[in-house]
Write a protein that holds these residues in place. Structure first.
Motif, PDB file in Angstrom:
ATOM      1  N   SER A   1       0.868  -1.182   0.000  1.00 27.63           N
ATOM      2  CA  SER A   1       0.000   0.000   0.000  1.00 27.63           C
ATOM      3  C   SER A   1       0.901   1.227   0.000  1.00 27.63           C
ATOM      4  CB  SER A   1      -0.952   0.006   1.199  1.00 27.63           C
ATOM      5  OG  SER A   1      -0.252   0.199   2.403  1.00 27.63           O
TER       6      SER A   1
ATOM      7  N   ASN B   1      -1.652   8.004  -1.168  1.00 30.93           N
ATOM      8  CA  ASN B   1      -1.939   8.891  -2.296  1.00 30.93           C
ATOM      9  C   ASN B   1      -1.621  10.313  -1.847  1.00 30.93           C
ATOM     10  OD1 ASN B   1      -2.912  10.426  -4.374  1.00 30.93           O
ATOM     11  ND2 ASN B   1      -5.044   9.815  -4.129  1.00 30.93           N
TER      12      ASN B   1
ATOM     13  N   PRO C   1      -1.982   7.487  -7.336  1.00 28.54           N
ATOM     14  CA  PRO C   1      -2.411   6.132  -7.724  1.00 28.54           C
ATOM     15  C   PRO C   1      -1.735   5.669  -9.020  1.00 28.54           C
ATOM     16  CG  PRO C   1      -4.291   7.360  -6.911  1.00 28.54           C
ATOM     17  CD  PRO C   1      -3.131   8.337  -7.001  1.00 28.54           C
ATOM     18  N   HIS C   2      -1.607   6.566  -9.976  1.00 27.32           N
ATOM     19  CA  HIS C   2      -0.975   6.205 -11.250  1.00 27.32           C
ATOM     20  C   HIS C   2       0.507   5.857 -11.073  1.00 27.32           C
ATOM     21  CE1 HIS C   2       0.036   6.217 -15.502  1.00 27.32           C
ATOM     22  NE2 HIS C   2       1.023   7.049 -15.217  1.00 27.32           N
TER      23      HIS C   2
ATOM     24  N   LYS D   1       1.027   2.459  -9.246  1.00 23.38           N
ATOM     25  CA  LYS D   1       0.793   1.309 -10.139  1.00 23.38           C
ATOM     26  C   LYS D   1       1.957   1.150 -11.111  1.00 23.38           C
ATOM     27  CE  LYS D   1      -4.211   1.657 -10.065  1.00 23.38           C
ATOM     28  NZ  LYS D   1      -5.408   2.030 -10.843  1.00 23.38           N
ATOM     29  N   LYS D   2       2.417   2.257 -11.640  1.00 26.86           N
ATOM     30  CA  LYS D   2       3.528   2.223 -12.597  1.00 26.86           C
ATOM     31  C   LYS D   2       4.783   1.614 -11.956  1.00 26.86           C
ATOM     32  CE  LYS D   2       6.286   5.171 -15.567  1.00 26.86           C
ATOM     33  NZ  LYS D   2       6.767   6.515 -15.817  1.00 26.86           N
TER      34      LYS D   2
ATOM     35  N   LEU E   1       4.994  -0.576  -9.527  1.00 26.56           N
ATOM     36  CA  LEU E   1       4.823  -2.023  -9.361  1.00 26.56           C
ATOM     37  C   LEU E   1       4.831  -2.758 -10.699  1.00 26.56           C
ATOM     38  CD1 LEU E   1       2.165  -1.816  -6.552  1.00 26.56           C
ATOM     39  CD2 LEU E   1       4.490  -2.703  -6.308  1.00 26.56           C
ATOM     40  N   LEU E   2       4.170  -2.213 -11.695  1.00 25.71           N
ATOM     41  CA  LEU E   2       4.142  -2.855 -13.009  1.00 25.71           C
ATOM     42  C   LEU E   2       5.530  -2.888 -13.643  1.00 25.71           C
ATOM     43  CD1 LEU E   2       0.788  -1.412 -14.393  1.00 25.71           C
ATOM     44  CD2 LEU E   2       1.239  -3.787 -13.692  1.00 25.71           C
TER      45      LEU E   2
ATOM     46  N   SER F   1       2.079  -8.042 -11.000  1.00 27.54           N
ATOM     47  CA  SER F   1       0.706  -7.902 -11.482  1.00 27.54           C
ATOM     48  C   SER F   1      -0.102  -7.255 -10.366  1.00 27.54           C
ATOM     49  CB  SER F   1       0.091  -9.265 -11.803  1.00 27.54           C
ATOM     50  OG  SER F   1       0.835  -9.894 -12.802  1.00 27.54           O
ATOM     51  N   ILE F   2      -1.000  -6.400 -10.742  1.00 33.10           N
ATOM     52  CA  ILE F   2      -1.854  -5.753  -9.740  1.00 33.10           C
ATOM     53  C   ILE F   2      -3.189  -6.469  -9.760  1.00 33.10           C
ATOM     54  CG2 ILE F   2      -2.997  -3.619  -9.079  1.00 33.10           C
ATOM     55  CD1 ILE F   2      -0.559  -2.145 -10.274  1.00 33.10           C
TER      56      ILE F   2
ATOM     57  N   GLN G   1      -5.586  -6.127  -7.186  1.00 32.56           N
ATOM     58  CA  GLN G   1      -6.652  -5.322  -6.583  1.00 32.56           C
ATOM     59  C   GLN G   1      -6.088  -3.975  -6.182  1.00 32.56           C
ATOM     60  OE1 GLN G   1      -8.790  -7.446  -3.600  1.00 32.56           O
ATOM     61  NE2 GLN G   1      -9.865  -5.651  -2.873  1.00 32.56           N
ATOM     62  N   THR G   2      -6.902  -2.927  -6.349  1.00 32.63           N
ATOM     63  CA  THR G   2      -6.483  -1.596  -5.910  1.00 32.63           C
ATOM     64  C   THR G   2      -7.512  -1.014  -4.969  1.00 32.63           C
ATOM     65  OG1 THR G   2      -7.523  -0.513  -7.798  1.00 32.63           O
ATOM     66  CG2 THR G   2      -5.204  -1.085  -8.014  1.00 32.63           C
TER      67      THR G   2
END
Length: 180
Positions: free
Chosen positions: A130, A133, A163-164, A167-168, A170-171, A176-177, A179-180
């Motif tokens: 986690s 934000n 949030p963007h 995610k970026k 981790l990707l 793989s994501i 759940q958010t």
């Protein structure tokens, strides 16, 4: 850096921090499979609120914490804690679940740790992360008013994630994501 986080844990407002940690611990339990291996590695375990909750739910938690102040607080909650910088960790043991809750933003190079974590996970293991934000509406309004609270031991984040960008991160590290 240890002195910096020791000062943070000596001066932080624990009741508010504990309430938020308990919310995260409850969310973690919701994400875990009921019959999975119960071992969890909690990176940046802080004072152990999450680990204590998970232990009460039957999980075997090993915490890692740089701050000796926070590590002692976690031990006082009955947790096994390794007091060390995560970048110097070498694990032979594999974990089905690794937690990085409100932790990656404190690291100078979180992408390097994300690569290292992969070698600590069992096949099909999960990293549950986690990130705060830092660009929510109230924060943006504060910026517009000239309020910039990101300094000193009261706010020890080295990275500010949206949030963007979370995610970026981790990707790009190959996760793989789910759940958010």
């Amino acid at each position: 850096m240890q002195d910096f986080y020791d000062q943070f844990w000596q001066t932080t407002q624990l009741p508010l921090r504990h309430a938020r940690s308990l919310e995260r611990a409850q969310a973690v339990v919701q994400l875990l499979e009921p019959n999975q291996d119960k071992k969890i590695l909690d990176l940046g375990c802080g004072c152990g609120v999450v680990g204590e909750y998970l232990k009460q739910k039957g999980f075997e938690v090993v915490g890692v914490e740089l701050s000796s102040v926070a590590a002692q607080q976690a031990r006082n909650r009955g947790l096994k804690v390794i007091e060390k910088d995560v970048f110097s960790l070498e694990w032979q043991e594999k974990f089905p679940t690794i937690l990085a809750l409100e932790f990656l933003e404190h690291l100078p190079q979180p992408q390097n740790l994300l690569q290292k974590i992969k070698s600590w996970l069992t096949p099909n293991g999960k990293l549950i992360a986690s990130l705060p934000n830092e660009f929510h509406l109230l924060r943006r309004l504060g910026f517009a008013a000239g309020y910039f609270p990101f300094e000193g031991h009261h706010y020890p984040h080295l990275h500010l994630f949206s949030p963007h960008s979370g995610k970026k991160l981790l990707l790009e590290a190959g996760y793989s994501i789910l759940q958010t």
